[in-house]
Every structure is written in structure tokens, then in C-alpha cells.
Design a protein around this motif. Sequence first.
Motif, PDB file in Angstrom:
ATOM      1  N   MET A   1       0.721  -1.057  -0.008  1.00 38.34           N
ATOM      2  CA  MET A   1      -0.172  -0.268   0.207  1.00 38.34           C
ATOM      3  C   MET A   1       0.810   1.233   0.218  1.00 38.34           C
ATOM      4  N   ARG A   2       1.902   1.339   0.698  1.00 38.55           N
ATOM      5  CA  ARG A   2       2.983   2.370   0.796  1.00 38.55           C
ATOM      6  C   ARG A   2       3.524   2.618  -0.565  1.00 38.55           C
ATOM      7  N   LYS A   3       4.023   1.582  -1.220  1.00 40.40           N
ATOM      8  CA  LYS A   3       4.405   1.522  -2.750  1.00 40.40           C
ATOM      9  C   LYS A   3       3.486   2.514  -3.610  1.00 40.40           C
ATOM     10  N   ILE A   4       2.207   2.085  -3.562  1.00 39.52           N
ATOM     11  CA  ILE A   4       1.297   2.860  -4.316  1.00 39.52           C
ATOM     12  C   ILE A   4       1.033   4.199  -3.983  1.00 39.52           C
ATOM     13  N   LEU A   5       1.085   4.527  -2.664  1.00 40.18           N
ATOM     14  CA  LEU A   5       1.003   5.878  -2.415  1.00 40.18           C
ATOM     15  C   LEU A   5       2.152   6.558  -2.954  1.00 40.18           C
ATOM     16  N   ILE A   6       3.423   6.287  -2.796  1.00 36.75           N
ATOM     17  CA  ILE A   6       4.484   6.743  -3.302  1.00 36.75           C
ATOM     18  C   ILE A   6       4.348   6.989  -4.810  1.00 36.75           C
ATOM     19  N   VAL A   7       4.191   6.207  -5.458  1.00 32.68           N
ATOM     20  CA  VAL A   7       3.891   6.116  -6.897  1.00 32.68           C
ATOM     21  C   VAL A   7       2.663   7.311  -7.378  1.00 32.68           C
ATOM     22  N   SER A   8       1.509   6.917  -6.665  1.00 30.31           N
ATOM     23  CA  SER A   8       0.710   8.135  -7.082  1.00 30.31           C
ATOM     24  C   SER A   8       1.141   9.634  -6.652  1.00 30.31           C
ATOM     25  N   VAL A   9       1.762   9.636  -5.614  1.00 35.76           N
ATOM     26  CA  VAL A   9       2.344  11.142  -5.277  1.00 35.76           C
ATOM     27  C   VAL A   9       3.342  11.471  -6.440  1.00 35.76           C
ATOM     28  N   ALA A  10       4.256  10.465  -6.756  1.00 42.91           N
ATOM     29  CA  ALA A  10       5.237  11.139  -7.848  1.00 42.91           C
ATOM     30  C   ALA A  10       4.463  11.307  -9.182  1.00 42.91           C
ATOM     31  N   ALA A  11       3.552  10.223  -9.463  1.00 44.74           N
ATOM     32  CA  ALA A  11       2.777  10.609 -10.544  1.00 44.74           C
ATOM     33  C   ALA A  11       2.103  12.103 -10.728  1.00 44.74           C
ATOM     34  N   LEU A  12       1.331  12.142  -9.659  1.00 47.85           N
ATOM     35  CA  LEU A  12       0.749  13.771  -9.571  1.00 47.85           C
ATOM     36  C   LEU A  12       1.708  14.689  -9.610  1.00 47.85           C
ATOM     37  N   ALA A  13       2.855  14.554  -8.800  1.00 49.33           N
ATOM     38  CA  ALA A  13       3.716  15.385  -9.088  1.00 49.33           C
ATOM     39  C   ALA A  13       4.187  15.944 -10.430  1.00 49.33           C
ATOM     40  N   GLY A  37      -8.800   6.834  -8.076  1.00 51.22           N
ATOM     41  CA  GLY A  37     -10.074   6.528  -7.855  1.00 51.22           C
ATOM     42  C   GLY A  37     -10.252   5.203  -7.473  1.00 51.22           C
ATOM     43  N   ALA A  38      -9.541   4.088  -8.125  1.00 50.49           N
ATOM     44  CA  ALA A  38      -9.485   2.945  -7.826  1.00 50.49           C
ATOM     45  C   ALA A  38      -9.294   2.321  -6.552  1.00 50.49           C
ATOM     46  N   VAL A  39      -7.970   3.102  -6.311  1.00 50.70           N
ATOM     47  CA  VAL A  39      -7.360   2.787  -4.926  1.00 50.70           C
ATOM     48  C   VAL A  39      -8.141   3.184  -3.953  1.00 50.70           C
ATOM     49  N   ILE A  40      -8.900   4.470  -4.066  1.00 50.86           N
ATOM     50  CA  ILE A  40      -9.764   4.911  -3.020  1.00 50.86           C
ATOM     51  C   ILE A  40     -11.093   4.229  -2.940  1.00 50.86           C
ATOM     52  N   GLY A  41     -11.740   3.839  -4.033  1.00 46.96           N
ATOM     53  CA  GLY A  41     -12.951   3.171  -4.144  1.00 46.96           C
ATOM     54  C   GLY A  41     -12.770   1.545  -3.407  1.00 46.96           C
TER      55      GLY A  41
END
Length: 87
Positions: A1-13, A37-41
Motif C-alpha cells: 500500500m505504501r508503494k502505491i501511495l509513493i507512486v501516486s504522489v510521484a505521478a501527480l507531481a 479513484g480505483a485505490v480509494i474506491g
Amino acid sequence: MRKILIVSVAALALGGCSQYSRSDRALGGALIGGGTGAVIGGAASGTAGGAVAGGVIGAAAGGLIGAATTPEPCYVRTRRGLRRVAC
């Protein structure tokens, strides 16, 4: 889960730094919005259906926001009065 969060933040940045066309930004926004949205949903509902619904809603919203936030080119006037693209 932490890796997904890091990748998501990097992609947004990195996604916020692009100056591509309206369709490029819409595609990037749809990809980022769909993944987020998929992660949050999935996390909120705990089901695959919630992840799919969140992904679809996130992709639609991300595509619309990405296309709407495309920056317009900057123009300047030369000494002769001609208009040129500055950025």
C-alpha cells in the motif's frame, strides 16, 4: 500500500509539470484519476466493484480536469508590434 501511495504522489507531481496539448493532459488526468479513484474506491468499499466504480468516476473526472486546466500559450509583442509566443 505504501508503494502505491509513493507512486501516486510521484505521478501527480510529475503530471503537473507538463505543457502538452489538451488531449495529452486529458489522457494523463484520466490515468491519474482512474488509478487514484480505483485505490480509494477499493479501500473505502473493500470490494472489487467499489474499485471499478471509483476508477471509472476518477478517470472521467481526471480527464475533464486535465483538459480544462491546459495552460494557454503566452504572447508578447515585439518592437515591431508582431505577436510572438513567449512560452
